[in-house]
Design a protein around this motif. Structure first.
Motif, mmCIF file in Angstrom:
data_model
loop_
_atom_site.group_PDB
_atom_site.id
_atom_site.type_symbol
_atom_site.label_atom_id
_atom_site.label_comp_id
_atom_site.label_asym_id
_atom_site.label_seq_id
_atom_site.Cartn_x
_atom_site.Cartn_y
_atom_site.Cartn_z
ATOM 1 N N ILE A 1 4.024 6.676 -3.805
ATOM 2 C CA ILE A 1 4.130 5.933 -2.545
ATOM 3 C C ILE A 1 5.242 6.580 -1.745
ATOM 4 C CG2 ILE A 1 4.551 3.709 -1.541
ATOM 5 C CD1 ILE A 1 2.772 2.753 -3.322
ATOM 6 N N GLU A 2 4.884 7.052 -0.581
ATOM 7 C CA GLU A 2 5.924 7.604 0.281
ATOM 8 C C GLU A 2 6.562 6.441 1.026
ATOM 9 O OE1 GLU A 2 4.118 10.397 2.810
ATOM 10 O OE2 GLU A 2 3.693 11.836 1.224
ATOM 11 N N GLY B 1 0.997 6.819 1.882
ATOM 12 C CA GLY B 1 2.201 6.833 2.699
ATOM 13 C C GLY B 1 2.298 5.573 3.535
ATOM 14 N N LEU B 2 3.500 5.053 3.633
ATOM 15 C CA LEU B 2 3.697 3.857 4.444
ATOM 16 C C LEU B 2 4.562 4.213 5.632
ATOM 17 C CD1 LEU B 2 4.528 1.205 1.745
ATOM 18 C CD2 LEU B 2 2.485 1.361 3.085
ATOM 19 N N GLU B 3 4.166 3.724 6.760
ATOM 20 C CA GLU B 3 4.969 3.999 7.939
ATOM 21 C C GLU B 3 5.141 2.683 8.655
ATOM 22 O OE1 GLU B 3 2.974 6.679 10.477
ATOM 23 O OE2 GLU B 3 4.205 6.132 12.196
ATOM 24 N N SER B 4 6.333 2.186 8.667
ATOM 25 C CA SER B 4 6.509 0.881 9.289
ATOM 26 C C SER B 4 6.881 1.057 10.746
ATOM 27 C CB SER B 4 7.586 0.088 8.560
ATOM 28 O OG SER B 4 8.854 0.534 8.949
ATOM 29 N N PHE B 5 6.607 0.025 11.487
ATOM 30 C CA PHE B 5 6.804 0.121 12.923
ATOM 31 C C PHE B 5 8.203 -0.233 13.362
ATOM 32 C CE2 PHE B 5 2.758 1.292 13.276
ATOM 33 C CZ PHE B 5 1.772 0.336 13.222
ATOM 34 N N ILE B 6 9.006 -0.676 12.427
ATOM 35 C CA ILE B 6 10.324 -1.148 12.826
ATOM 36 C C ILE B 6 11.132 0.002 13.378
ATOM 37 C CG2 ILE B 6 12.439 -2.182 11.976
ATOM 38 C CD1 ILE B 6 10.882 -3.544 9.902
ATOM 39 N N THR C 1 7.913 5.544 -6.240
ATOM 40 C CA THR C 1 8.189 5.521 -4.810
ATOM 41 C C THR C 1 9.212 6.611 -4.519
ATOM 42 O OG1 THR C 1 10.005 3.949 -4.988
ATOM 43 C CG2 THR C 1 7.821 3.042 -4.737
ATOM 44 N N VAL C 2 8.929 7.370 -3.498
ATOM 45 C CA VAL C 2 9.781 8.509 -3.162
ATOM 46 C C VAL C 2 10.167 8.407 -1.700
ATOM 47 C CG1 VAL C 2 9.896 11.005 -2.964
ATOM 48 C CG2 VAL C 2 8.665 9.987 -4.852
ATOM 49 N N ASN D 1 12.425 4.849 -6.165
ATOM 50 C CA ASN D 1 13.318 5.732 -5.406
ATOM 51 C C ASN D 1 13.574 7.060 -6.101
ATOM 52 O OD1 ASN D 1 14.934 2.802 -4.646
ATOM 53 N ND2 ASN D 1 13.971 4.086 -3.106
ATOM 54 N N LEU D 2 12.520 7.654 -6.602
ATOM 55 C CA LEU D 2 12.704 8.935 -7.263
ATOM 56 C C LEU D 2 13.047 9.992 -6.236
ATOM 57 C CD1 LEU D 2 12.331 9.922 -10.137
ATOM 58 C CD2 LEU D 2 10.116 10.745 -9.484
#
Lengths: 266, 380
Positions: B86-87, B325-330, B301-302, B258-259
């Motif tokens: 998980i990015e 990959g996760l990209e948050s809008f914040i 998760t990296v 958090n690898l």
């Protein structure tokens, strides 16, 4: 082995060429179907194959091979196939240190090791048998894939040296073939990978490049395949032949068609 | 299938045998997985592990990621023996959520957990897992009546008679044999579930103090310890089939948080040409080697947005099996975009493995967004 790809490359298992280095590269897509093609092609052509599989496990290739009509287990048992499974051997060598040199010795070394034990393994695997068993046609080395070696700490120059040694032994002396897969990182600024790709691109006779479509993802066309025939030893003015096809991967086959001629569009 | 019914053991598996048999689409290919312990027949391995199901595409054994929507996007679930990467999003808000879903799913289905983190104590992580929705708000209305009137006779189920075949939900939380549960993010997981489950924790500051007895290689100190820890657990508990298991086979779920961040001692996040640039990639390769020969699945998760060298990101992606990959809008300009106003971020499925197959299962829709409602995390 995909019959359509054989037609495009103008080869059949009976008339496989010898002494060639084939480079497979993929950019933005997965080119492993080419590896499966060449593996089943050379096994059907009755060649002795040494497969250095660093990415997936043996059963993965076996199951796909069964779909394509070859059985890797029988090939391994009768000696036609020598399989080096990278993942399993890496675990063995990391956790249970052994004394005798292992082909993947470089995993335990601190600095960027050399691939000499791996080369010696390949040399040992493909040397011609004198005992008069069923003679295989020509030795073939298949590597899947070389970019992983860069990730594991080996320098690009060491990988190029390894390929050079293998080419000298397999292609020149034993008149066999070498097929290797390299990932193209595209715009990821991977310099070592670019060095490797360019270096191999200049040495190879046949380059098969699988690319993703420039327009993005499409369900019916999975990508584009560029075939380039080269003559690296003769820098003549004769232009290299190049063809471009688009392909769609199905369960047991890959169908190729000219650009824009996908059955979904027509 | 008759053979499967006779050789499945344990009370937990009988429910799953019924469910699995009805959708067991096993082809003639063998399941790719551990090649060890050939004493069991192939079919008993497929059905006797709770919380797993074979893929309809290639007979591969799958486990749920804890989020049924994500399972569907990944082609039915996460394959046993693979790595889900998980990015992380920029402020690390939503990726711990996916991480916790994965672990909570493991607890509910009775899998063994291995949690590794350099930031938080694994015991604390386990306390914060979301509670499973065992009363199933997602089912239809008539099912709620069934749950409320459990003790009544079966005459009620004339219309909804199909639900009779499903395992009955019990009042107290028990490990369920279903595949994929829904979780309530606002509640914590009940304490008795955590105590009933088996888990191992790896907290880096505790383990790093002991001396190391291995020759120097270019792998990071923390990574070496983690690999040895994982390998010990796999070996001792027989996930790779090395000890003949008298008890039921189980899946080991590994979660590494958090690898690649500076907390693990890796310096790829703050410099472009780092000395140990191959630590993370070597670690991933070894991890995959361990996973391929054992009954385990791993989520990592990296923080890829922190990695300076883009080449390493590409290599890490190539080395993992599934990448999301996760990209948050914040904090980005997309927050005010009216198109995205209902959602909290985008989710990109970057890579799906092709296991035992030439092609992989890709969903038709590629633009996916996620939102975190008060209770659920949905992907649309």
């Amino acid at each position: 082995m995909f019959p359509e790809l054989n037609n495009l490359l103008n080869t059949t298992p009976d008339q496989a060429e010898q002494g060639k280095l084939t480079l497979l590269c993929d950019a933005k897509t997965d080119g492993s179907f080419l590896v499966h093609h060449f593996l089943s092609f050379y096994l059907k052509a009755n060649c002795k194959v040494c497969f250095v599989a660093l990415i997936q496990s043996f059963s993965h290739y076996n199951i796909v091979g069964q779909k394509l009509g070859v059985s890797l287990t029988t090939a391994r048992e009768c000696g036609q196939l020598v399989f080096l499974e990278g993942l399993k051997s890496a675990v063995d060598i990391f956790f249970r240190p052994q004394e005798d040199p292992h082909p993947l010795q470089f995993l335990r070394e601190a600095n960027s090791g050399n691939l000499q034990p791996l080369y010696e393994f390949v040399q040992e695997a493909l040397k011609p048998m004198d005992s008069g068993e069923a003679a295989w046609r020509c030795p073939v080395l298949l590597v899947d894939d070389l970019s992983v070696l860069l990730s594991l700490g080996v320098g690009a120059v060491a990988v190029l040296d390894f390929v050079h040694y293998c080419r000298a032994t397999v292609c020149r002396e034993q008149k066999g073939n070498v097929v290797a897969l390299v990932h193209d990182s595209g715009d990821a600024e991977d310099e070592e990978n670019d060095i490797l790709l360019n270096g191999l691109g200049h040495q190879s006779h046949l380059i098969l490049r699988a690319e993703g479509l420039a327009t993005g993802f499409c369900k019916d066309v999975h990508g584009q395949l560029r075939i380039l025939w080269r003559r690296p030893s003769q820098p003549t003015a004769q232009r290299d032949r190049s063809l471009t096809y688009q392909y769609k991967i199905q369960d047991k086959n890959v169908s190729f068609f000219a650009k824009g001629m996908s059955p979904a569009v027509l | 299938m008759a053979a499967a019914a006779t050789c499945g053991t344990g009370t937990r598996s009988t429910g799953s045998v019924v469910v699995a048999a009805s959708r067991n689409n096993v082809t003639s290919f063998q399941r790719r997985g551990p090649r060890a312990s050939g004493t069991d027949s192939g079919c008993s391995r497929l059905v006797s592990i709770a919380g797993t199901r074979p893929s309809v595409r290639n007979g591969q054994l799958l486990v749920s990621t804890g989020l049924p929507a994500l399972d569907q996007l990944l082609g039915g679930g996460l394959a046993v023996g693979t790595v889900l990467l998980i990015e992380e999003d920029k402020y690390n808000i939503y990726s711990p959520l996916l991480f916790k879903y994965f672990l909570a799913e493991g607890i509910v289905t009775g899998h063994t957990l291995l949690v590794a983190s350099a930031k938080e104590d694994p015991a604390d992580i386990l306390q914060e897992l979301p509670a499973p929705l065992l009363d199933d708000n997602c089912k239809k209305e008539c099912d709620e009546d069934i749950c409320n009137h459990k003790t009544e006779s079966n005459i009620k189920m004339k219309i909804a008679w199909r639900y009779q075949l499903l395992p009955k939900m019990e009042a107290r939380p028990v490990s369920s044999s279903r595949f994929g549960h829904y979780y309530d993010v606002s509640k914590r997981i009940p304490q008795e579930l955590i105590e009933a489950s088996k888990w191992h924790g790896f907290f880096l500051p505790e383990k790093i103090s002991s001396t190391l007895n291995v020759e120097p290689c270019s792998l990071n100190h923390g990574y070496i310890k983690l690999l040895q820890f994982i390998q010990n657990i796999i070996y001792e508990e027989g996930f790779d089939g090395s000890n003949p298991q008298k008890k039921q086979k189980n899946i080991l779920r590994i979660g590494i948080q958090n690898l690649g961040s500076p907390l693990w001692g890796d310096d790829i996040c703050w410099t472009e040409n780092c000395d140990s640039s191959h630590s993370l990639t070597k670690f991933l390769y070894m991890l995959r080697g361990l996973l391929r020969t054992s009954l385990s699945a791993c989520i990592i998760t990296v923080p890829t947005h922190l990695i300076q060298n883009k080449a390493i990101i590409a290599r890490v992606t190539n080395l993992s099996d599934t990448v999301v990959g996760l990209e948050s809008f914040i904090g980005s300009e997309k927050e005010t975009n009216p198109l995205y106003k209902d959602y909290h971020g985008l989710i990109h499925i970057r890579q799906i493995p092709q296991l035992n197959n030439l092609i992989y299962d890709v969903s038709d829709v590629k633009d996916l967004a996620f939102k975190l409602k008060r209770k659920l995390f949905t992907i649309e």
